[in-house]
Write a protein that holds these residues in place. Structure first.
Motif, mmCIF file in Angstrom:
data_model
loop_
_atom_site.group_PDB
_atom_site.id
_atom_site.type_symbol
_atom_site.label_atom_id
_atom_site.label_comp_id
_atom_site.label_asym_id
_atom_site.label_seq_id
_atom_site.Cartn_x
_atom_site.Cartn_y
_atom_site.Cartn_z
ATOM 1 N N ALA A 46 50.608 34.546 46.459
ATOM 2 C CA ALA A 46 50.244 33.963 45.165
ATOM 3 C C ALA A 46 48.739 34.048 44.944
ATOM 4 O O ALA A 46 48.271 34.399 43.846
ATOM 5 C CB ALA A 46 50.720 32.515 45.084
ATOM 6 N N ALA A 47 47.965 33.713 45.974
ATOM 7 C CA ALA A 47 46.502 33.763 45.851
ATOM 8 C C ALA A 47 46.031 35.189 45.588
ATOM 9 O O ALA A 47 45.126 35.425 44.769
ATOM 10 C CB ALA A 47 45.861 33.213 47.125
ATOM 11 N N TYR A 48 46.635 36.138 46.268
ATOM 12 C CA TYR A 48 46.277 37.557 46.065
ATOM 13 C C TYR A 48 46.589 38.001 44.641
ATOM 14 O O TYR A 48 45.748 38.605 43.956
ATOM 15 C CB TYR A 48 47.033 38.426 47.068
ATOM 16 C CG TYR A 48 46.972 39.904 46.744
ATOM 17 C CD1 TYR A 48 45.839 40.659 47.054
ATOM 18 C CD2 TYR A 48 48.033 40.543 46.108
ATOM 19 C CE1 TYR A 48 45.765 42.016 46.742
ATOM 20 C CE2 TYR A 48 47.979 41.893 45.791
ATOM 21 C CZ TYR A 48 46.842 42.624 46.108
ATOM 22 O OH TYR A 48 46.782 43.966 45.784
ATOM 23 N N LEU A 49 47.802 37.699 44.161
ATOM 24 C CA LEU A 49 48.195 38.113 42.817
ATOM 25 C C LEU A 49 47.335 37.438 41.755
ATOM 26 O O LEU A 49 46.982 38.055 40.742
ATOM 27 C CB LEU A 49 49.675 37.801 42.580
ATOM 28 C CG LEU A 49 50.684 38.660 43.351
ATOM 29 C CD1 LEU A 49 52.102 38.171 43.098
ATOM 30 C CD2 LEU A 49 50.539 40.139 42.974
ATOM 31 N N GLU A 50 46.999 36.176 41.968
ATOM 32 C CA GLU A 50 46.166 35.458 41.003
ATOM 33 C C GLU A 50 44.814 36.140 40.844
ATOM 34 O O GLU A 50 44.313 36.313 39.725
ATOM 35 C CB GLU A 50 45.995 34.016 41.471
ATOM 36 C CG GLU A 50 45.314 33.114 40.462
ATOM 37 C CD GLU A 50 45.489 31.647 40.822
ATOM 38 O OE1 GLU A 50 46.601 31.117 40.627
ATOM 39 O OE2 GLU A 50 44.510 31.053 41.319
ATOM 40 N N GLU A 51 44.252 36.548 41.955
ATOM 41 C CA GLU A 51 42.949 37.227 41.906
ATOM 42 C C GLU A 51 43.061 38.592 41.225
ATOM 43 O O GLU A 51 42.198 38.980 40.433
ATOM 44 C CB GLU A 51 42.398 37.391 43.322
ATOM 45 C CG GLU A 51 41.024 38.039 43.366
ATOM 46 C CD GLU A 51 40.441 38.103 44.765
ATOM 47 O OE1 GLU A 51 39.406 38.768 44.937
ATOM 48 O OE2 GLU A 51 41.019 37.496 45.686
ATOM 49 N N GLU A 52 44.133 39.320 41.512
ATOM 50 C CA GLU A 52 44.307 40.664 40.959
ATOM 51 C C GLU A 52 44.665 40.642 39.479
ATOM 52 O O GLU A 52 44.240 41.517 38.717
ATOM 53 C CB GLU A 52 45.399 41.406 41.734
ATOM 54 C CG GLU A 52 45.047 41.728 43.173
ATOM 55 C CD GLU A 52 43.905 42.724 43.273
ATOM 56 O OE1 GLU A 52 43.972 43.775 42.604
ATOM 57 O OE2 GLU A 52 42.937 42.436 44.008
ATOM 58 N N LEU A 53 45.450 39.661 39.053
ATOM 59 C CA LEU A 53 45.988 39.643 37.693
ATOM 60 C C LEU A 53 45.160 38.812 36.724
ATOM 61 O O LEU A 53 45.298 38.963 35.504
ATOM 62 C CB LEU A 53 47.430 39.129 37.710
ATOM 63 C CG LEU A 53 48.431 39.944 38.549
ATOM 64 C CD1 LEU A 53 49.770 39.224 38.613
ATOM 65 C CD2 LEU A 53 48.591 41.345 37.975
ATOM 66 N N GLY A 54 44.363 37.887 37.231
ATOM 67 C CA GLY A 54 43.550 37.057 36.363
ATOM 68 C C GLY A 54 44.329 36.008 35.607
ATOM 69 O O GLY A 54 43.901 35.556 34.534
ATOM 70 N N VAL A 55 45.491 35.616 36.128
ATOM 71 C CA VAL A 55 46.289 34.527 35.550
ATOM 72 C C VAL A 55 46.679 33.573 36.677
ATOM 73 O O VAL A 55 46.621 33.939 37.856
ATOM 74 C CB VAL A 55 47.572 35.050 34.851
ATOM 75 C CG1 VAL A 55 47.222 35.999 33.716
ATOM 76 C CG2 VAL A 55 48.513 35.721 35.855
#
Length: 286
Positions: A46-55
């Protein structure tokens, strides 16, 4: 009056944009391990995706395989890490949903059959007919690697249902529990996915010493990331492709090891046609 109306309309538009921007992107995963292990694995994702996606991104745990499909169908989550069968079930229940990525290893996944050492069963290149009459546990009832494919090969090799071939048949609920049950002798034989067993070997877990591998299935496609078809409407044009690219770009060895996978590659619904065909043959989907 006109100016006031215009300002009000603009404020409403901006508020709408703000709310859209504040939406949380939820994802889940089939519970193929215990809750603590799952939370550790997927909070980091989740932390990785949040950083990559900006949401904002959050992991939503579920209690069983069926609940993961229901959460996806009901739009409680927009992305899920499914097994082969649960992915098929979720996509059939959710128009527009599509598989976007799979692990490198998921292109040729296998199931291990393991046996408690007290049975005297030994490794075999061919299907071990000597398992007949022993107690046996699958994993979860809708697990591809823990039930669907081992049952398929069992029926192909013996011409019998599991309940006829074995003395007693159970369902452990997850792969790690299958290993524990067979190692303890609660069940004499069991089936689980190779990655869970191989990680147990790598981690030096004592269960592998008393529950050796006796056979492995031919390869088949398995786990996949599946996304809902309406995410672009809610998170912006091209969002699904951005999610896919973020998964394909995941290269942190520690993050990948938590799956465990060496990386992710593109996937599409057609890759799982063999899983759907077997599931229909066994009556697991209509």
């Amino acid at each position: 009056m006109f100016l006031r109306a215009a300002l009000t309309a603009a404020a409403l538009v901006l508020a709408g944009l703000s709310l859209a921007g504040a939406q949380t992107f939820y994802f889940s995963a089939i519970p193929d391990e215990d809750d603590t292990a799952l939370k550790t694995r997927f909070d980091r994702v989740a932390a990785y995706l949040e950083e990559e996606l900006g949401v904002d991104v959050a992991f939503l745990p579920v209690k069983n395989y069926g609940a993961s499909v229901t959460a996806f169908r009901n739009d409680q989550v927009q992305l899920a890490w499914f097994g082969g069968l649960t992915g098929v079930q979720a996509r059939l229940a959710t128009p527009g949903a599509r598989a976007i990525a799979q692990g490198v290893e998921d292109q040729s996944f296998v199931t291990y059959f393991i046996a408690n050492e007290a049975t005297g069963l030994t490794p075999s290149e061919s299907f071990p007919q000597e398992m007949r009459g022993h107690s046996f546990t699958f994993g979860a009832k809708t697990s591809t690697s823990g039930r669907l494919m081992p049952e398929y090969h069992l029926r192909q090799e013996t011409g019998e249902a599991p309940e006829a071939f074995f003395d007693r048949v159970g369902f452990s609920g997850d792969h790690a529990q299958t290993l524990r049950l067979v190692a303890s002798g609660a069940y004499e034989v069991g089936a689980l996915n190779f990655s869970v067993y191989d990680k147990a070997v790598e981690d030096g877990l004592p269960e592998v010493e008393t529950a050796p591998i006796i056979w492995k299935t031919p390869p088949y496609p398995d786990y996949n990331w599946t996304i809902r078809g309406d995410v672009d409407e809610r998170f912006g044009e091209g969002f699904a492709e951005r999610v896919q690219q973020a998964l394909l770009d995941m290269d942190d060895p520690d993050l990948l090891a938590s799956f465990p996978r060496s990386g992710f590659v593109p996937a599409e619904n057609a890759d799982y046609a063999p899983i759907e065909a077997v599931a229909r043959e066994l009556g697991l989907i209509e």
